[in-house]
Design a protein around this motif. Structure first.
Motif, PDB file in Angstrom:
ATOM      1  N   GLU A  22     -19.113 -14.181  25.252  1.00 18.11           N
ATOM      2  CA  GLU A  22     -19.673 -13.298  24.178  1.00 18.11           C
ATOM      3  C   GLU A  22     -18.371 -12.432  23.845  1.00 18.11           C
ATOM      4  N   GLY A  23     -18.646 -11.861  22.568  1.00 13.44           N
ATOM      5  CA  GLY A  23     -17.689 -11.336  22.003  1.00 13.44           C
ATOM      6  C   GLY A  23     -18.090 -10.621  20.585  1.00 13.44           C
ATOM      7  N   ILE A  24     -17.078  -9.913  19.953  1.00 14.05           N
ATOM      8  CA  ILE A  24     -17.499  -9.293  18.559  1.00 14.05           C
ATOM      9  C   ILE A  24     -16.790 -10.099  17.730  1.00 14.05           C
ATOM     10  N   ILE A  25     -17.629 -10.461  16.501  1.00 10.25           N
ATOM     11  CA  ILE A  25     -16.880 -10.998  15.205  1.00 10.25           C
ATOM     12  C   ILE A  25     -16.984 -10.145  14.216  1.00 10.25           C
ATOM     13  N   ASP A  26     -16.001  -9.943  13.284  1.00  8.18           N
ATOM     14  CA  ASP A  26     -15.838  -9.042  12.237  1.00  8.18           C
ATOM     15  C   ASP A  26     -16.359  -9.982  10.707  1.00  8.18           C
TER      16      ASP A  26
END
Length: 91
Positions: free
Chosen positions: A28-32
């Motif tokens: 999981e993680g954050i995508i801009d």
């Protein structure tokens, strides 16, 4: 048969055109996604409320409208910092 990329389980929009993505293998993680805003079909996102109106389709894609759907495989590879070739080579 080649190695398959895990499927998208959950997605949540965040401030500033970012998304928190969770995949079936626990990655999981954050995508801009701000760099797409205002370009071509992504003009739809000029109103950030529209960016927040997405669904995960039965094919596990992110979809905002008839014109905007994205396959999350590239986002998964970005989160694990590998190219498709590198990922496919891993055993």
């Amino acid at each position: 048969m080649g190695k398959e990329i895990p499927y998208l389980k959950e997605a949540e929009t965040l401030e500033g055109y970012k998304m928190h993505l969770s995949f079936s293998d626990g990655t999981e993680g954050i995508i801009d996604m701000a760099n797409w805003k205002g370009k071509g079909v992504f003009k739809y996102w000029n109103d950030e409320k529209n960016f927040r109106l997405f669904e995960i389709t039965k094919n596990r894609k992110l979809q905002w409208s008839e014109d905007i759907d994205m396959d999350p495989d590239a986002f998964y590879l970005r989160l694990i910092n590998k190219s498709f070739e590198e990922y496919a080579r891993d055993k």
